[in-house]
Write an enzyme that holds these catalytic residues in place. Structure first.
Site, PDB file in Angstrom:
ATOM      1  N   ASN A  32       0.784  -1.109   0.184  1.00 24.69           N
ATOM      2  CA  ASN A  32       0.290  -0.085   0.107  1.00 24.69           C
ATOM      3  C   ASN A  32       0.971   1.722  -0.030  1.00 24.69           C
ATOM      4  OD1 ASN A  32       1.098  -0.025   2.632  1.00 24.69           O
ATOM      5  ND2 ASN A  32      -1.361   0.093   3.760  1.00 24.69           N
ATOM      6  N   SER A 124      12.223 -10.305  13.600  1.00 24.76           N
ATOM      7  CA  SER A 124      12.960  -9.625  14.227  1.00 24.76           C
ATOM      8  C   SER A 124      14.087 -10.272  15.203  1.00 24.76           C
ATOM      9  CB  SER A 124      12.487  -8.119  14.168  1.00 24.76           C
ATOM     10  OG  SER A 124      13.743  -7.965  14.887  1.00 24.76           O
ATOM     11  N   ALA A 125      15.424 -10.055  15.119  1.00 24.35           N
ATOM     12  CA  ALA A 125      16.078  -9.806  16.317  1.00 24.35           C
ATOM     13  C   ALA A 125      15.920  -9.554  17.501  1.00 24.35           C
ATOM     14  CB  ALA A 125      17.612  -9.908  16.283  1.00 24.35           C
ATOM     15  N   TYR A 148       5.894  -2.807  18.473  1.00 26.13           N
ATOM     16  CA  TYR A 148       6.745  -3.606  16.980  1.00 26.13           C
ATOM     17  C   TYR A 148       7.722  -4.799  17.418  1.00 26.13           C
ATOM     18  CZ  TYR A 148       9.989  -4.757  13.891  1.00 26.13           C
ATOM     19  OH  TYR A 148      10.600  -5.452  12.633  1.00 26.13           O
ATOM     20  N   LYS A 152       5.618  -8.898  16.216  1.00 22.81           N
ATOM     21  CA  LYS A 152       6.303  -9.374  15.653  1.00 22.81           C
ATOM     22  C   LYS A 152       6.474 -11.415  16.800  1.00 22.81           C
ATOM     23  CE  LYS A 152       8.082  -7.459  12.183  1.00 22.81           C
ATOM     24  NZ  LYS A 152       7.850  -7.756  11.038  1.00 22.81           N
ATOM     25  N   PRO A 292      17.267   5.166  25.784  1.00 28.05           N
ATOM     26  CA  PRO A 292      16.423   3.929  25.952  1.00 28.05           C
ATOM     27  C   PRO A 292      16.194   2.334  25.309  1.00 28.05           C
ATOM     28  CG  PRO A 292      16.195   6.085  26.631  1.00 28.05           C
ATOM     29  CD  PRO A 292      16.490   6.312  25.112  1.00 28.05           C
ATOM     30  N   GLY A 293      16.459   1.337  25.655  1.00 27.72           N
ATOM     31  CA  GLY A 293      15.671   0.525  25.049  1.00 27.72           C
ATOM     32  C   GLY A 293      16.923  -0.286  24.752  1.00 27.72           C
TER      33      GLY A 293
HETATM   34  P1  NAD Z   1       9.996  -1.859   4.607  1.00 29.50           P
HETATM   35  O1  NAD Z   1       9.036  -0.749   5.267  1.00 29.50           O
HETATM   36  O2  NAD Z   1      11.059  -0.677   3.999  1.00 29.50           O
HETATM   37  O3  NAD Z   1       9.112  -2.164   3.635  1.00 29.50           O
HETATM   38  C1  NAD Z   1       7.566  -2.608   4.695  1.00 29.50           C
HETATM   39  C2  NAD Z   1       6.845  -2.604   3.533  1.00 29.50           C
HETATM   40  O4  NAD Z   1       5.742  -3.089   3.882  1.00 29.50           O
HETATM   41  C3  NAD Z   1       6.679  -1.330   3.248  1.00 29.50           C
HETATM   42  O5  NAD Z   1       7.038  -0.967   1.666  1.00 29.50           O
HETATM   43  C4  NAD Z   1       5.178  -0.773   3.549  1.00 29.50           C
HETATM   44  O6  NAD Z   1       4.410  -0.035   2.507  1.00 29.50           O
HETATM   45  C5  NAD Z   1       4.451  -2.209   3.217  1.00 29.50           C
HETATM   46  N1  NAD Z   1       3.088  -2.330   4.036  1.00 29.50           N
HETATM   47  C6  NAD Z   1       3.149  -1.711   5.507  1.00 29.50           C
HETATM   48  N2  NAD Z   1       1.813  -2.248   6.046  1.00 29.50           N
HETATM   49  C7  NAD Z   1       1.172  -3.130   4.673  1.00 29.50           C
HETATM   50  C8  NAD Z   1       0.007  -2.941   4.767  1.00 29.50           C
HETATM   51  N3  NAD Z   1      -0.982  -3.311   5.383  1.00 29.50           N
HETATM   52  N4  NAD Z   1      -0.690  -3.014   3.559  1.00 29.50           N
HETATM   53  C9  NAD Z   1       0.213  -3.766   2.700  1.00 29.50           C
HETATM   54  N5  NAD Z   1       1.304  -3.436   2.420  1.00 29.50           N
HETATM   55  C10 NAD Z   1       1.998  -2.866   3.419  1.00 29.50           C
HETATM   56  O7  NAD Z   1      10.494  -2.045   5.952  1.00 29.50           O
HETATM   57  P2  NAD Z   1      11.658  -3.200   6.166  1.00 29.50           P
HETATM   58  O8  NAD Z   1      13.056  -2.658   6.504  1.00 29.50           O
HETATM   59  O9  NAD Z   1      11.322  -3.944   4.200  1.00 29.50           O
HETATM   60  O10 NAD Z   1      11.109  -4.753   6.462  1.00 29.50           O
HETATM   61  C11 NAD Z   1       9.978  -5.365   6.003  1.00 29.50           C
HETATM   62  C12 NAD Z   1       9.856  -6.731   6.877  1.00 29.50           C
HETATM   63  O11 NAD Z   1      10.961  -6.844   7.785  1.00 29.50           O
HETATM   64  C13 NAD Z   1       8.818  -5.468   8.011  1.00 29.50           C
HETATM   65  O12 NAD Z   1       8.270  -6.719   8.266  1.00 29.50           O
HETATM   66  C14 NAD Z   1      10.250  -5.185   8.845  1.00 29.50           C
HETATM   67  O13 NAD Z   1       9.548  -5.263  10.583  1.00 29.50           O
HETATM   68  C15 NAD Z   1      10.771  -6.568   9.178  1.00 29.50           C
HETATM   69  N6  NAD Z   1      12.704  -5.953   9.939  1.00 29.50           N
HETATM   70  C16 NAD Z   1      12.785  -5.542   9.318  1.00 29.50           C
HETATM   71  C17 NAD Z   1      14.051  -4.560  10.069  1.00 29.50           C
HETATM   72  C18 NAD Z   1      14.979  -3.934   9.599  1.00 29.50           C
HETATM   73  O14 NAD Z   1      15.819  -3.611  10.234  1.00 29.50           O
HETATM   74  N7  NAD Z   1      15.133  -3.024   8.193  1.00 29.50           N
HETATM   75  C19 NAD Z   1      14.803  -6.078  10.959  1.00 29.50           C
HETATM   76  C20 NAD Z   1      14.056  -6.771  11.339  1.00 29.50           C
HETATM   77  C21 NAD Z   1      12.864  -6.799  10.887  1.00 29.50           C
HETATM   78  N1  UFG Z   2      23.286   4.267  17.053  1.00 32.06           N
HETATM   79  C1  UFG Z   2      24.002   5.648  17.843  1.00 32.06           C
HETATM   80  N2  UFG Z   2      23.620   6.928  16.913  1.00 32.06           N
HETATM   81  C2  UFG Z   2      22.168   6.635  16.004  1.00 32.06           C
HETATM   82  C3  UFG Z   2      21.888   5.428  15.927  1.00 32.06           C
HETATM   83  C4  UFG Z   2      22.201   4.084  16.018  1.00 32.06           C
HETATM   84  O1  UFG Z   2      24.496   5.697  17.828  1.00 32.06           O
HETATM   85  O2  UFG Z   2      21.503   7.514  15.891  1.00 32.06           O
HETATM   86  C5  UFG Z   2      23.504   3.673  17.811  1.00 32.06           C
HETATM   87  C6  UFG Z   2      22.305   2.312  18.920  1.00 32.06           C
HETATM   88  O3  UFG Z   2      22.508   3.183  20.006  1.00 32.06           O
HETATM   89  C7  UFG Z   2      22.415   0.730  18.087  1.00 32.06           C
HETATM   90  C8  UFG Z   2      24.078   1.349  16.593  1.00 32.06           C
HETATM   91  O4  UFG Z   2      23.808   2.148  16.430  1.00 32.06           O
HETATM   92  O5  UFG Z   2      24.025   1.024  19.181  1.00 32.06           O
HETATM   93  C9  UFG Z   2      22.640   0.403  16.353  1.00 32.06           C
HETATM   94  O6  UFG Z   2      21.022   1.286  16.060  1.00 32.06           O
HETATM   95  P1  UFG Z   2      19.949   0.711  14.696  1.00 32.06           P
HETATM   96  O7  UFG Z   2      19.279   1.685  15.403  1.00 32.06           O
HETATM   97  O8  UFG Z   2      20.765   0.838  14.245  1.00 32.06           O
HETATM   98  O9  UFG Z   2      19.230  -1.086  14.943  1.00 32.06           O
HETATM   99  P2  UFG Z   2      18.548  -1.250  16.864  1.00 32.06           P
HETATM  100  O10 UFG Z   2      19.988  -2.818  16.454  1.00 32.06           O
HETATM  101  O11 UFG Z   2      18.654  -0.416  17.530  1.00 32.06           O
HETATM  102  O12 UFG Z   2      17.566  -1.437  15.825  1.00 32.06           O
HETATM  103  C10 UFG Z   2      17.661  -3.119  14.939  1.00 32.06           C
HETATM  104  C11 UFG Z   2      16.195  -2.356  13.697  1.00 32.06           C
HETATM  105  C12 UFG Z   2      14.868  -2.772  15.125  1.00 32.06           C
HETATM  106  C13 UFG Z   2      15.043  -4.128  15.706  1.00 32.06           C
HETATM  107  C14 UFG Z   2      16.760  -4.688  15.877  1.00 32.06           C
HETATM  108  C15 UFG Z   2      16.725  -5.734  16.067  1.00 32.06           C
HETATM  109  O13 UFG Z   2      16.171  -0.955  13.821  1.00 32.06           O
HETATM  110  O14 UFG Z   2      13.591  -2.614  14.033  1.00 32.06           O
HETATM  111  O15 UFG Z   2      17.468  -3.916  15.144  1.00 32.06           O
HETATM  112  O16 UFG Z   2      17.734  -6.069  16.747  1.00 32.06           O
HETATM  113  F1  UFG Z   2      13.950  -4.344  15.881  1.00 32.06           F
END
Ligand code: NAD
Ligand code: UFG
Length: 338
Positions: A32, A124-125, A148, A152, A292-293
Protein backbone atom coordinates in the site's frame (compact mmCIF):
# COMPACT_ATOMS: atom_id res chain seq x y z
CA UNK A 1 2.86 -20.36 -10.36
CA UNK A 2 4.06 -17.28 -8.54
CA UNK A 3 5.40 -16.14 -5.20
CA UNK A 4 3.30 -13.46 -3.50
CA UNK A 5 5.46 -10.82 -1.82
CA UNK A 6 3.66 -8.55 0.64
CA UNK A 7 5.42 -5.25 1.32
CA UNK A 8 7.60 -5.90 -1.73
CA UNK A 9 8.23 -2.22 -2.51
CA UNK A 10 10.04 -1.74 0.82
CA UNK A 11 13.73 -1.89 1.60
CA UNK A 12 14.19 -5.63 2.15
CA UNK A 13 11.32 -6.66 -0.15
CA UNK A 14 12.71 -4.85 -3.20
CA UNK A 15 16.14 -6.45 -2.76
CA UNK A 16 14.56 -9.88 -2.27
CA UNK A 17 12.48 -9.53 -5.44
CA UNK A 18 15.67 -8.88 -7.43
CA UNK A 19 16.96 -12.26 -6.24
CA UNK A 20 13.64 -14.00 -6.98
CA UNK A 21 13.41 -12.60 -10.50
CA UNK A 22 17.04 -13.47 -11.16
CA UNK A 23 16.20 -17.03 -10.13
CA UNK A 24 13.36 -16.96 -12.74
CA UNK A 25 10.61 -17.02 -10.13
CA UNK A 26 7.40 -15.18 -11.04
CA UNK A 27 6.54 -12.49 -8.52
CA UNK A 28 3.28 -10.81 -7.54
CA UNK A 29 3.60 -7.87 -5.14
CA UNK A 30 1.05 -6.24 -2.87
CA UNK A 31 1.99 -3.02 -1.12
CA UNK A 32 0.00 0.00 0.00
CA UNK A 33 3.15 2.19 -0.21
CA UNK A 34 2.67 3.47 3.32
CA UNK A 35 6.45 3.36 3.75
CA UNK A 36 7.69 2.97 0.18
CA UNK A 37 7.25 4.09 -3.42
CA UNK A 38 6.23 2.15 -6.54
CA UNK A 39 9.39 3.53 -8.17
CA UNK A 40 11.36 0.92 -6.21
CA UNK A 41 9.57 -1.79 -8.20
CA UNK A 42 10.31 -0.05 -11.51
CA UNK A 43 13.97 -0.05 -10.51
CA UNK A 44 13.81 -3.75 -9.61
CA UNK A 45 12.53 -4.41 -13.13
CA UNK A 46 15.29 -2.22 -14.59
CA UNK A 47 17.98 -4.11 -12.64
CA UNK A 48 16.72 -7.56 -13.62
CA UNK A 49 15.25 -6.86 -17.06
CA UNK A 50 12.23 -8.89 -15.89
CA UNK A 51 8.59 -7.99 -15.31
CA UNK A 52 6.56 -8.41 -12.17
CA UNK A 53 2.95 -7.80 -11.30
CA UNK A 54 2.17 -5.31 -8.59
CA UNK A 55 -0.99 -4.29 -6.82
CA UNK A 56 -1.52 -1.21 -4.70
CA UNK A 57 -3.38 -3.11 -2.02
CA UNK A 58 -3.53 -2.88 1.76
CA UNK A 59 -3.24 -6.33 3.35
CA UNK A 60 -6.05 -5.24 5.68
CA UNK A 61 -8.38 -5.03 2.65
CA UNK A 62 -9.57 -8.64 2.57
CA UNK A 63 -11.64 -8.30 -0.62
CA UNK A 64 -8.78 -6.88 -2.68
CA UNK A 65 -6.38 -9.41 -1.20
CA UNK A 66 -8.76 -12.22 -2.15
CA UNK A 67 -8.85 -10.89 -5.71
CA UNK A 68 -5.06 -11.29 -5.85
CA UNK A 69 -5.39 -14.94 -4.79
CA UNK A 70 -8.13 -15.37 -7.41
CA UNK A 71 -6.03 -13.78 -10.18
CA UNK A 72 -2.86 -15.76 -9.61
CA UNK A 73 -1.83 -19.26 -8.80
CA UNK A 74 0.22 -18.50 -5.69
CA UNK A 75 2.63 -21.23 -4.56
CA UNK A 76 4.22 -19.43 -1.59
CA UNK A 77 4.14 -16.12 0.26
CA UNK A 78 6.98 -13.97 1.56
CA UNK A 79 5.39 -11.66 4.10
CA UNK A 80 7.29 -8.40 4.63
CA UNK A 81 4.32 -6.01 4.93
CA UNK A 82 4.28 -4.32 8.31
CA UNK A 83 5.04 -1.12 10.16
CA UNK A 84 8.51 -1.17 11.72
CA UNK A 85 9.34 2.01 13.63
CA UNK A 86 9.98 1.10 17.26
CA UNK A 87 9.37 4.59 18.72
CA UNK A 88 6.21 5.13 16.68
CA UNK A 89 4.89 1.77 17.87
CA UNK A 90 5.16 2.95 21.48
CA UNK A 91 3.11 6.05 20.63
CA UNK A 92 0.64 4.26 18.34
CA UNK A 93 0.27 0.70 19.65
CA UNK A 94 -3.19 0.14 18.18
CA UNK A 95 -2.04 1.11 14.67
CA UNK A 96 0.82 -1.36 14.99
CA UNK A 97 -1.27 -4.21 16.37
CA UNK A 98 -3.98 -3.62 13.77
CA UNK A 99 -1.71 -3.27 10.77
CA UNK A 100 0.79 -5.99 11.62
CA UNK A 101 -1.36 -8.56 13.38
CA UNK A 102 -4.80 -8.10 11.83
CA UNK A 103 -3.12 -7.73 8.43
CA UNK A 104 -1.22 -10.98 8.96
CA UNK A 105 -4.33 -12.84 10.11
CA UNK A 106 -6.21 -11.76 6.98
CA UNK A 107 -3.30 -12.96 4.87
CA UNK A 108 -3.02 -16.32 6.67
CA UNK A 109 -6.80 -16.91 6.39
CA UNK A 110 -6.65 -16.37 2.65
CA UNK A 111 -3.61 -18.61 2.34
CA UNK A 112 -5.56 -21.30 4.14
CA UNK A 113 -8.62 -20.79 1.94
CA UNK A 114 -6.57 -20.99 -1.27
CA UNK A 115 -4.50 -23.87 0.05
CA UNK A 116 -1.25 -21.91 -0.02
CA UNK A 117 0.67 -23.32 2.93
CA UNK A 118 4.21 -22.13 2.23
CA UNK A 119 5.30 -19.01 4.06
CA UNK A 120 8.46 -17.06 4.80
CA UNK A 121 7.81 -14.47 7.51
CA UNK A 122 9.93 -11.40 8.39
CA UNK A 123 10.62 -11.60 12.08
CA UNK A 124 13.32 -9.76 13.96
CA UNK A 125 16.13 -10.23 16.45
CA UNK A 126 14.10 -7.89 18.63
CA UNK A 127 12.16 -10.98 19.85
CA UNK A 128 15.25 -12.00 21.87
CA UNK A 129 14.60 -9.10 24.26
CA UNK A 130 17.18 -7.44 26.48
CA UNK A 131 18.61 -10.16 28.67
CA UNK A 132 19.72 -13.07 26.47
CA UNK A 133 23.48 -13.22 25.93
CA UNK A 134 24.97 -13.16 22.41
CA UNK A 135 25.53 -15.15 20.28
CA UNK A 136 21.75 -15.54 20.17
CA UNK A 137 20.41 -18.98 19.31
CA UNK A 138 16.89 -19.60 18.04
CA UNK A 139 15.77 -21.66 21.05
CA UNK A 140 16.28 -18.90 23.64
CA UNK A 141 13.28 -17.59 25.60
CA UNK A 142 11.64 -14.67 23.83
CA UNK A 143 10.51 -11.33 25.20
CA UNK A 144 9.85 -7.89 23.79
CA UNK A 145 10.10 -4.31 24.96
CA UNK A 146 7.86 -2.38 22.59
CA UNK A 147 4.64 -2.93 20.58
CA UNK A 148 6.54 -3.36 17.31
CA UNK A 149 8.57 -6.20 18.78
CA UNK A 150 5.47 -7.67 20.35
CA UNK A 151 3.75 -7.84 16.95
CA UNK A 152 6.65 -9.95 15.65
CA UNK A 153 6.53 -12.22 18.69
CA UNK A 154 2.74 -12.58 18.45
CA UNK A 155 2.79 -13.36 14.73
CA UNK A 156 5.42 -16.03 15.41
CA UNK A 157 3.06 -17.50 18.05
CA UNK A 158 0.07 -17.36 15.71
CA UNK A 159 2.05 -19.22 13.07
CA UNK A 160 3.14 -21.86 15.58
CA UNK A 161 -0.54 -22.42 16.41
CA UNK A 162 -1.51 -22.56 12.74
CA UNK A 163 1.12 -25.24 12.19
CA UNK A 164 0.03 -27.22 15.23
CA UNK A 165 -3.54 -27.25 13.93
CA UNK A 166 -2.50 -28.22 10.40
CA UNK A 167 0.87 -29.88 9.91
CA UNK A 168 0.83 -29.46 6.14
CA UNK A 169 2.08 -25.87 6.54
CA UNK A 170 5.70 -25.16 5.60
CA UNK A 171 6.87 -22.07 7.46
CA UNK A 172 10.13 -20.30 8.09
CA UNK A 173 10.34 -17.40 10.55
CA UNK A 174 13.39 -15.37 9.58
CA UNK A 175 14.82 -13.36 12.45
CA UNK A 176 16.81 -10.56 10.85
CA UNK A 177 19.63 -8.85 12.69
CA UNK A 178 20.65 -5.40 11.35
CA UNK A 179 20.18 -5.14 7.59
CA UNK A 180 22.15 -2.30 5.97
CA UNK A 181 23.68 -1.54 2.56
CA UNK A 182 22.05 -1.50 -0.83
CA UNK A 183 22.07 -3.28 -4.18
CA UNK A 184 25.43 -2.83 -5.87
CA UNK A 185 23.77 -1.07 -8.84
CA UNK A 186 22.93 1.84 -6.51
CA UNK A 187 19.42 1.87 -7.98
CA UNK A 188 17.58 0.60 -4.89
CA UNK A 189 18.26 1.10 -1.21
CA UNK A 190 16.84 2.19 2.10
CA UNK A 191 14.74 5.35 1.87
CA UNK A 192 13.68 6.32 5.39
CA UNK A 193 11.06 8.98 6.07
CA UNK A 194 12.29 12.01 8.00
CA UNK A 195 15.13 11.74 10.49
CA UNK A 196 16.55 8.20 10.38
CA UNK A 197 16.30 6.14 13.56
CA UNK A 198 18.90 3.64 12.50
CA UNK A 199 22.65 3.99 12.39
CA UNK A 200 23.59 3.47 8.73
CA UNK A 201 21.01 5.79 7.11
CA UNK A 202 22.00 8.43 9.66
CA UNK A 203 25.69 7.96 8.78
CA UNK A 204 25.04 8.26 5.03
CA UNK A 205 22.92 11.39 5.56
CA UNK A 206 25.73 12.97 7.58
CA UNK A 207 28.12 11.97 4.79
CA UNK A 208 26.01 13.70 2.14
CA UNK A 209 25.62 16.84 4.29
CA UNK A 210 21.93 16.47 5.11
CA UNK A 211 22.70 16.18 8.83
CA UNK A 212 25.55 17.90 10.66
CA UNK A 213 26.84 15.09 12.82
CA UNK A 214 26.06 11.69 14.18
CA UNK A 215 25.16 11.18 17.83
CA UNK A 216 26.77 7.99 19.14
CA UNK A 217 24.38 6.65 21.76
CA UNK A 218 26.49 5.57 24.72
CA UNK A 219 30.23 5.02 25.21
CA UNK A 220 30.11 3.02 28.44
CA UNK A 221 28.73 -0.32 27.30
CA UNK A 222 30.58 -3.47 28.22
CA UNK A 223 32.05 -3.76 24.70
CA UNK A 224 35.66 -3.43 23.44
CA UNK A 225 35.34 0.34 22.75
CA UNK A 226 32.29 1.10 24.91
CA UNK A 227 29.87 1.65 22.00
CA UNK A 228 26.98 -0.64 21.03
CA UNK A 229 27.76 -3.81 19.08
CA UNK A 230 25.39 -5.18 16.42
CA UNK A 231 25.33 -7.88 13.75
CA UNK A 232 25.11 -5.82 10.55
CA UNK A 233 24.12 -7.84 7.51
CA UNK A 234 24.23 -6.73 3.88
CA UNK A 235 20.68 -6.49 2.54
CA UNK A 236 21.67 -8.49 -0.56
CA UNK A 237 22.90 -11.36 1.61
CA UNK A 238 19.65 -11.11 3.56
CA UNK A 239 17.66 -11.17 0.31
CA UNK A 240 19.51 -14.30 -0.81
CA UNK A 241 18.60 -15.86 2.53
CA UNK A 242 14.94 -15.56 1.52
CA UNK A 243 15.57 -17.48 -1.67
CA UNK A 244 17.26 -20.22 0.38
CA UNK A 245 14.31 -20.23 2.81
CA UNK A 246 11.90 -20.57 -0.10
CA UNK A 247 13.82 -23.54 -1.45
CA UNK A 248 13.87 -25.06 2.04
CA UNK A 249 10.10 -24.83 2.57
CA UNK A 250 9.32 -26.47 -0.75
CA UNK A 251 11.01 -29.59 0.67
CA UNK A 252 10.17 -29.46 4.39
CA UNK A 253 6.96 -29.42 6.35
CA UNK A 254 7.08 -27.74 9.75
CA UNK A 255 7.88 -24.39 11.26
CA UNK A 256 11.43 -23.18 11.90
CA UNK A 257 12.74 -19.93 13.32
CA UNK A 258 16.08 -19.07 11.71
CA UNK A 259 18.48 -16.20 12.40
CA UNK A 260 19.81 -14.23 9.45
CA UNK A 261 22.96 -12.39 10.43
CA UNK A 262 26.69 -12.68 9.85
CA UNK A 263 27.47 -13.99 13.32
CA UNK A 264 29.90 -11.08 13.85
CA UNK A 265 29.40 -8.00 15.98
CA UNK A 266 30.67 -4.53 15.07
CA UNK A 267 30.65 -1.45 17.29
CA UNK A 268 29.28 1.95 16.30
CA UNK A 269 32.83 3.35 16.17
CA UNK A 270 33.94 0.47 13.94
CA UNK A 271 31.06 1.22 11.57
CA UNK A 272 32.04 4.90 11.43
CA UNK A 273 35.71 4.10 10.80
CA UNK A 274 34.96 1.47 8.17
CA UNK A 275 32.55 3.83 6.41
CA UNK A 276 35.08 6.68 6.40
CA UNK A 277 37.84 4.47 5.02
CA UNK A 278 35.71 2.69 2.40
CA UNK A 279 34.25 5.91 1.01
CA UNK A 280 36.85 8.54 1.82
CA UNK A 281 34.22 10.60 3.63
CA UNK A 282 34.47 12.07 7.13
CA UNK A 283 31.65 11.46 9.58
CA UNK A 284 31.71 13.98 12.45
CA UNK A 285 30.21 12.59 15.64
CA UNK A 286 29.61 13.38 19.28
CA UNK A 287 28.96 10.99 22.15
CA UNK A 288 25.44 11.16 23.54
CA UNK A 289 23.61 9.39 26.34
CA UNK A 290 22.56 5.78 25.88
CA UNK A 291 19.31 5.43 23.89
CA UNK A 292 16.57 4.03 26.15
CA UNK A 293 15.83 0.38 25.35
CA UNK A 294 19.21 -0.29 23.68
CA UNK A 295 21.40 -3.20 24.70
CA UNK A 296 25.19 -3.27 24.56
CA UNK A 297 25.70 -6.32 22.39
CA UNK A 298 23.50 -8.24 19.95
CA UNK A 299 24.72 -10.73 17.39
CA UNK A 300 23.50 -13.98 15.95
CA UNK A 301 24.45 -17.59 16.17
CA UNK A 302 24.10 -18.40 12.47
CA UNK A 303 24.74 -22.13 12.55
CA UNK A 304 21.07 -23.04 12.04
CA UNK A 305 20.84 -20.99 8.82
CA UNK A 306 23.96 -22.71 7.54
CA UNK A 307 22.74 -26.17 8.51
CA UNK A 308 19.12 -25.94 7.32
CA UNK A 309 19.33 -23.43 4.49
CA UNK A 310 22.92 -23.91 3.37
CA UNK A 311 23.15 -20.12 3.54
CA UNK A 312 25.90 -17.89 4.89
CA UNK A 313 26.33 -14.14 4.60
CA UNK A 314 29.27 -13.32 2.35
CA UNK A 315 29.54 -9.53 2.25
CA UNK A 316 31.84 -7.60 4.60
CA UNK A 317 31.13 -4.49 6.63
CA UNK A 318 33.21 -2.61 4.08
CA UNK A 319 30.92 -3.85 1.26
CA UNK A 320 27.90 -2.73 3.28
CA UNK A 321 29.38 0.75 3.83
CA UNK A 322 30.42 1.15 0.20
CA UNK A 323 27.06 0.04 -1.19
CA UNK A 324 25.02 2.15 1.26
CA UNK A 325 27.08 5.17 0.22
CA UNK A 326 26.69 4.48 -3.51
CA UNK A 327 22.89 4.48 -3.16
CA UNK A 328 22.93 7.62 -0.99
CA UNK A 329 25.25 9.46 -3.40
CA UNK A 330 23.30 8.48 -6.51
CA UNK A 331 19.92 9.31 -4.94
CA UNK A 332 20.40 11.85 -2.13
CA UNK A 333 16.63 12.28 -1.84
CA UNK A 334 15.84 8.58 -2.15
CA UNK A 335 13.06 7.78 -4.62
CA UNK A 336 11.27 11.15 -4.40
CA UNK A 337 12.87 12.85 -7.38
CA UNK A 338 11.52 10.36 -9.88
P1 NAD B 1 9.84 -1.27 4.80
O1 NAD B 1 8.99 -0.34 5.59
O2 NAD B 1 10.83 -0.68 3.86
O3 NAD B 1 8.93 -2.33 4.03
C1 NAD B 1 7.68 -2.74 4.49
C2 NAD B 1 6.71 -2.58 3.35
O4 NAD B 1 5.40 -3.00 3.78
C3 NAD B 1 6.58 -1.13 2.87
O5 NAD B 1 6.72 -1.09 1.46
C4 NAD B 1 5.18 -0.73 3.30
O6 NAD B 1 4.62 0.22 2.40
C5 NAD B 1 4.46 -2.08 3.28
N1 NAD B 1 3.27 -2.15 4.15
C6 NAD B 1 3.17 -1.84 5.46
N2 NAD B 1 1.91 -2.06 5.88
C7 NAD B 1 1.22 -2.54 4.82
C8 NAD B 1 -0.14 -2.95 4.64
N3 NAD B 1 -1.03 -2.88 5.61
N4 NAD B 1 -0.51 -3.39 3.42
C9 NAD B 1 0.38 -3.45 2.40
N5 NAD B 1 1.66 -3.06 2.51
C10 NAD B 1 2.08 -2.61 3.72
O7 NAD B 1 10.60 -2.21 5.85
P2 NAD B 1 11.77 -3.25 5.62
O8 NAD B 1 12.98 -2.73 6.32
O9 NAD B 1 11.86 -3.63 4.19
O10 NAD B 1 11.24 -4.46 6.50
C11 NAD B 1 10.48 -5.52 5.93
C12 NAD B 1 10.00 -6.42 7.03
O11 NAD B 1 11.12 -6.87 7.79
C13 NAD B 1 9.07 -5.73 8.04
O12 NAD B 1 8.07 -6.63 8.45
C14 NAD B 1 10.00 -5.40 9.19
O13 NAD B 1 9.31 -5.31 10.40
C15 NAD B 1 10.95 -6.58 9.17
N6 NAD B 1 12.27 -6.29 9.76
C16 NAD B 1 13.01 -5.23 9.32
C17 NAD B 1 14.24 -4.96 9.93
C18 NAD B 1 15.06 -3.78 9.49
O14 NAD B 1 15.98 -3.39 10.23
N7 NAD B 1 14.84 -3.19 8.32
C19 NAD B 1 14.72 -5.77 10.97
C20 NAD B 1 13.95 -6.87 11.37
C21 NAD B 1 12.72 -7.12 10.76
N1 UFG C 1 23.08 4.27 17.06
C1 UFG C 1 23.79 5.43 17.33
N2 UFG C 1 23.34 6.59 16.75
C2 UFG C 1 22.25 6.63 15.93
C3 UFG C 1 21.55 5.43 15.67
C4 UFG C 1 21.99 4.26 16.26
O1 UFG C 1 24.78 5.42 18.05
O2 UFG C 1 21.90 7.73 15.46
C5 UFG C 1 23.57 3.01 17.65
C6 UFG C 1 22.58 2.30 18.54
O3 UFG C 1 22.66 2.78 19.86
C7 UFG C 1 23.00 0.83 18.38
C8 UFG C 1 23.53 0.78 16.94
O4 UFG C 1 23.83 2.12 16.59
O5 UFG C 1 24.08 0.56 19.24
C9 UFG C 1 22.49 0.23 15.96
O6 UFG C 1 21.28 0.95 16.08
P1 UFG C 1 20.08 0.81 15.03
O7 UFG C 1 19.02 1.76 15.46
O8 UFG C 1 20.61 0.92 13.65
O9 UFG C 1 19.61 -0.71 15.22
P2 UFG C 1 19.03 -1.47 16.50
O10 UFG C 1 19.92 -2.65 16.73
O11 UFG C 1 18.81 -0.57 17.62
O12 UFG C 1 17.59 -1.91 15.98
C10 UFG C 1 17.41 -2.68 14.81
C11 UFG C 1 16.06 -2.34 14.17
C12 UFG C 1 14.93 -2.76 15.07
C13 UFG C 1 15.06 -4.20 15.41
C14 UFG C 1 16.41 -4.48 16.01
C15 UFG C 1 16.57 -5.97 16.18
O13 UFG C 1 15.98 -0.95 13.94
O14 UFG C 1 13.71 -2.58 14.39
O15 UFG C 1 17.45 -4.03 15.12
O16 UFG C 1 17.79 -6.31 16.66
F1 UFG C 1 14.10 -4.51 16.32
Amino acid sequence: MAVLVTGGAGYIGSHTIVELLEASIDVVVVDNYINSKPEALNRVQAITGKDLTFYEVDILDEKSMEQVFENHEIEAVIHFAGLKAVGESVALPLSYYHNNITGSIILFKLMNKYNVKRLVFSSSATVYGLSNPSPLTENLPLSTTNPYGTTKWMIEKILQDIYHADSTWQIVLLRYFNPIGAHESGLIGEDPNGIPNNLMPYVTQVGIGKRKQLGVFGKDYDTPDGTGVRDYIHVVDLAKGHLSALTYITKHKGIEAINLGTGNGHSVLEVIKTFEKANNVTIPYTFEKRRPGDIGTCYADVSKAKKLLGWVAKRSLEDMCRDAWRWQSMYPEGYVND
